[in-house]
Design a protein around this motif. Structure first.
Motif, PDB file in Angstrom:
ATOM      1  N   PRO A   1       0.629  -1.018   0.102  1.00  0.00           N
ATOM      2  CA  PRO A   1      -0.109  -0.028  -0.062  1.00  0.00           C
ATOM      3  C   PRO A   1       0.820   1.263   0.129  1.00  0.00           C
ATOM      4  N   TYR A   2       1.937   1.314   0.719  1.00  0.00           N
ATOM      5  CA  TYR A   2       2.885   2.359   0.526  1.00  0.00           C
ATOM      6  C   TYR A   2       3.438   2.677  -0.555  1.00  0.00           C
ATOM      7  N   ASP A   3       3.422   1.765  -1.656  1.00  0.00           N
ATOM      8  CA  ASP A   3       3.816   2.007  -3.180  1.00  0.00           C
ATOM      9  C   ASP A   3       2.736   2.813  -3.792  1.00  0.00           C
ATOM     10  N   ARG A   4       1.499   2.770  -3.287  1.00  0.00           N
ATOM     11  CA  ARG A   4       0.508   3.374  -4.111  1.00  0.00           C
ATOM     12  C   ARG A   4       0.095   4.738  -3.719  1.00  0.00           C
ATOM     13  N   VAL A   5       0.618   5.364  -2.742  1.00  0.00           N
ATOM     14  CA  VAL A   5       0.489   6.751  -2.112  1.00  0.00           C
ATOM     15  C   VAL A   5       1.943   7.322  -2.160  1.00  0.00           C
ATOM     16  N   SER A   6       1.756   8.605  -2.087  1.00  0.00           N
ATOM     17  CA  SER A   6       3.136   9.267  -1.866  1.00  0.00           C
ATOM     18  C   SER A   6       2.842  10.637  -1.117  1.00  0.00           C
ATOM     19  N   ASN A   7       3.775  11.012  -0.420  1.00  0.00           N
ATOM     20  CA  ASN A   7       3.720  12.203   0.521  1.00  0.00           C
ATOM     21  C   ASN A   7       3.724  13.446  -0.285  1.00  0.00           C
TER      22      ASN A   7
END
Lengths: 147, 274
Positions: free
Chosen positions: B147-153
């Motif tokens: 999941p953290y590859d599908r959102v960004s800061n």
């Protein structure tokens, strides 16, 4: 010696690579991708250094790039060890897994409404079985698993 | 010549601003977000292409080596692969795109005439460092797309910051080339033409354009480049080479020490739990 026009074009390429790496390291959350972005910034700096070095006919810039390569290798080795340690502790390659270390006035990162995993599941070809199934010795194959 | 000076001197402010805006928008559209659709990604690709063409046009107005096709090709490979490195969702694809960017950068270094560094970039980066990254990915990548590859800061702010920084850098590079005397790539061939006392300069300018990059390329290749670099490294910078060797050794020992200590604590935990 290179002409001034090639210098400006190479400086432009270095600037683009540096800025792309900067955006990557600011936005991405995967630790490995963050390190790749840092390496991209190093590449931009290397291009700039080599362009100036060739323009002035001075070897200092290229010597500096050699040391950039060396330090990048050291940095990658040490950093990847820490990434592996972090993965062993949290089970994730997520930079936000360590958000307990943030400043007090910063908000928590909370993931809500994640996009769907839209990967295409690959379909593998089915091969017709051929030949004789070898006689298996279960105990030996179990031993081999642990080697 | 006057047309050369006119193409070298100013940067079109409108073009630069448009390229910066297009780059910011395309980065924002391409970076992993919660509101991603296939159409937004397509629009991002289009805008990114437009921004790259805009920056290439800026570079062409900065210098006049726009006709150097080899440089344009390798620079395009480097920049597009760099963009793909930071926007690809899968980290493995990201690493492979980074290898492609390294190939492009190595080509740029070769065009610049730094042969040793061009080859060393491939050997050291793509051969050693990148393979190490891939090993760690194999060890640590969870199955499926995390999941953290599908959102960004903060994709919008970061894209705007990066694009504005690139615009400022381009402006300063343009000021640099404006401050210097416009020694253009056509200069040597024009000098040759003058030495040969060519009667019609205007008619010969077409030929000059095609000859000039080749002449510049021949001049920029130094046959003893590696020997000179080695003499410089082991002459003036010998102490720094020694320090770099010590640094490599310390990094090796340190990383092994950290890994083995981590394993020791894990086994300790296991012993305690037993």
């Amino acid at each position: 010696m290179i002409p001034a026009t090639l210098l400006t074009n190479a400086l432009l390429v270095g600037a683009v690579l540096f800025c792309l790496g900067l955006v990557g390291i600011l936005t991405r959350r995967n630790l490995i991708v963050m390190f790749l972005s840092a390496e991209l910034m190093l590449q931009g700096v290397s291009v700039t250094l080599v362009a100036w070095s060739r323009y002035h006919g001075d070897w200092g810039g290229q010597v500096l790039v050699v040391f950039v390569l060396t330090v990048a290798a050291c940095e990658a080795a040490v950093a990847l060890v820490f990434v592996l340690q972090a993965f062993a502790r949290t089970g994730r390659l997520d930079a936000s897994a360590w958000q307990a270390l943030r400043e007090e006035n910063l908000p928590r990162v909370i993931d809500h409404g994640l996009p769907a995993d839209d990967r295409v599941v690959p379909t593998w070809p089915h091969l017709t079985p051929a030949g004789v199934l070898p006689e298996g010795d279960d105990s030996r194959s179990l031993e081999r698993d642990h080697v | 010549m006057d047309p050369v000076a006119a193409t070298t001197f100013p940067i079109s402010g409108l073009l630069l601003a448009g390229s910066v805006a297009a780059l910011a928008a395309s980065l924002w559209l391409l970076l992993p977000k919660t509101s991603d659709t296939a159409n937004s990604r397509r629009l991002g690709f289009l805008l990114g292409t437009a921004a790259l063409i805009g920056f290439a046009a800026t570079g062409r107005s900065l210098g006049c080596v726009g006709e150097d096709a080899v440089f344009l090709t390798v620079a395009g490979i480097a920049v597009i692969s760099g963009l793909a490195t930071i926007v690809t969702r899968s980290p493995v694809y990201s690493a492979i795109w980074f290898a492609m960017a390294l190939a492009g950068v190595s080509g740029v270094l070769l065009v610049l005439g730094a042969q040793f560094l061009g080859v060393a970039t491939i050997v050291v980066y793509a051969g050693a460092i990148l393979v190490m990254f891939l090993f760690v990915l194999m060890l640590a990548q969870p199955s499926g797309m995390a999941p953290y590859d599908r959102v960004s800061n903060e994709p919008m702010l970061a894209a705007a910051a990066g694009a504005v920084l690139l615009g400022l850098l381009t402006l300063s590079i343009g000021r640099l080339s404006a401050a210097e005397p416009p020694s253009c790539c056509r200069m040597p061939s024009r000098a040759q033409g003058m030495a040969a006392a060519a009667p019609a300069e205007g008619a010969a300018s077409e030929d000059d354009g095609s000859i000039a990059p080749a002449t510049a390329g021949v001049e920029s290749v130094d046959a003893d480049e590696v020997a000179h670099l080695g003499a410089e490294l082991f002459g003036r910078h010998l102490f720094a080479v020694e320090v770099a060797g010590v640094l490599l050794l310390v990094a090796l020992v340190g990383s092994i020490a950290v890994v083995s200590r981590g394993e020791a604590t894990e086994t300790d935990h296991r012993r305690e739990s037993r």
